[in-house]
Design a protein around this motif. Structure first.
Motif: not given
Length: 391
Positions: A223-238
């Motif tokens: 379970e992760l906090r909704r945002h920010p979290n390390y999955i969103w951050d890696q998805l967003a890092e081009d």
């Protein structure tokens, strides 16, 4: 099996056009691709499939108490039967000596068999420099997780005879940023994985030279906090390519579809297959996870830790079926994720493409697009101009 040379001609249907073609290989290099007359029963023909994360398969264990060259041979031959022509054997968290011995066995196998050596693009070192936190640590042995150590890495690279090509680590650890700079300075790909990193850690890792995410969406908290979290951050890092496990268990279809859309051409498939890939369902003692259960549906989990997976029991062909049938990908779209995309993530020039001048790696296969139970059947696998498997 033809070992007489690295020269030959193979016929099949072109993935992009569906037209019958002949691919001519000389001295291990694709020299010519030409149209030929249609023939009944021609298989599909693509560049050789690539898997950047293989812990073993078909009973071959690359992370056992004593990995041998025979384990590497067994793994490689099983992969050939599944269409994989080029891969990274993956050595995970263990003691320094045990990891070094596994890497030495891989090097021995490469040196003693030319076809196996031509199939291995390097070693993927996954750990031991990962998060000690349950969840992000995944099924890695907790008492062997440790901080990045450049001297230890150099010992392991010597054990591997210089074959380490990819290192997965957690960028939030003390010394991680420095090690990332050392790795990238040596032409080694640094990948974020098994990590509980903050947004700042992920940005700093990319700034230091990290260019990949290992099995994104896995090796994480349940379970992760909704945002920010390390999955969103890696998805967003081009700047980060992303390996995704599409076995139908590691990532739900909606999550897989979303990640593929977010990463675009930076996404590719990995199997993360373990020695239990190809084995019957049951309860096993495995080096990845200890007591594990392989279910009828192919789910491979740690017996006493619900929700924690112990690698995968599937190979790339099953991941392709997930894209083709689960997400309605076209054949060219799906094949790109196991050919040109992983090659680009590793910086392997020419690999993963079917064109003159490319290395002579091919996968010939049949695909039942009518939804039948057979799915994908491998007809032939070609490594460096040598036919290593015929179905």
């Amino acid at each position: 099996m033809d070992h007489t040379g690295r020269t030959g001609s193979w016929k099949g249907k072109d993935i992009a056009s569906g037209l019958p073609i002949a691919v001519e290989i000389e001295d291990g290099i694709v020299r010519r691709i030409r149209l030929v007359e249609p023939e009944a029963g021609l298989p599909w023909l693509s560049a050789g499939w690539i898997d950047l994360q293989v812990n073993g398969c078909g009973g071959g264990d690359l992370n056992g108490p004593r990995t041998t060259a025979e384990d590497v041979e067994k793994t490689t031959r099983w992969l050939w039967s599944k269409g994989v022509s080029y891969y990274l054997p993956t050595v995970i968290t263990a003691s320094r000596d045990r990891m070094g011995a596994s890497m030495a066995a891989i090097d021995e196998a490469c040196s003693s068999d030319a076809d196996i050596g031509a199939s291995i693009g390097g070693i993927h070192m996954e750990g031991p420099y990962i998060s000690p936190i349950p969840g992000p640590r995944g099924a890695h042995v907790p008492d062997q997780v440790r901080l990045p150590d450049t001297e230890e890495f150099e010992f392991l690279q010597r054990s591997a005879n210089g074959r380490i090509a990819l290192v997965t680590l957690a960028p939030e650890l003390e010394g991680a940023e420095s090690l990332i700079r050392t790795l990238t300075g040596q032409g080694i790909v640094a990948s974020i994985g098994h990590s509980a990193a903050t947004s700042g850690h992920i940005s700093a890792a990319a700034n230091a030279g990290a260019t990949m995410s290992t099995h994104l969406g896995n090796g994480s908290h349940l379970e992760l906090r909704r945002h920010p979290n390390y999955i969103w951050d890696q998805l967003a890092e081009d700047r980060l390519h992303a390996g995704l496990i599409a076995d139908g268990h590691h990532l739900p279809l909606a999550v897989l579809r979303t990640m593929l859309r977010a990463k675009g051409t930076n996404a590719f498939l990995v199997s993360d297959c373990s020695s239990l890939a190809g084995m019957p369902p049951g309860i096993y003692s495995d080096e990845i996870g200890g007591k594990v259960e392989l279910r009828e549906d192919g789910y491979l989990g740690v017996l006493d830790q619900p929700g924690i997976m112990a690698g995968s029991a599937s190979t790339l062909d099953q991941g392709l079926l997930t894209l083709l049938r689960g997400l309605s990908y076209s054949l060219p779209e799906a094949i790109a994720l196991v050919t040109e995309r992983p090659a680009a993530a590793m910086g392997w020039q020419g690999f993963g493409r079917l064109e003159p001048g490319a290395p002579g790696y091919l996968t010939l296969f049949e695909y039942d697009d009518g939804g039948g139970s057979e799915g994908i059947r491998i007809a032939e696998t070609v490594v460096n101009g040598v036919s290593v498997y015929r179905g």
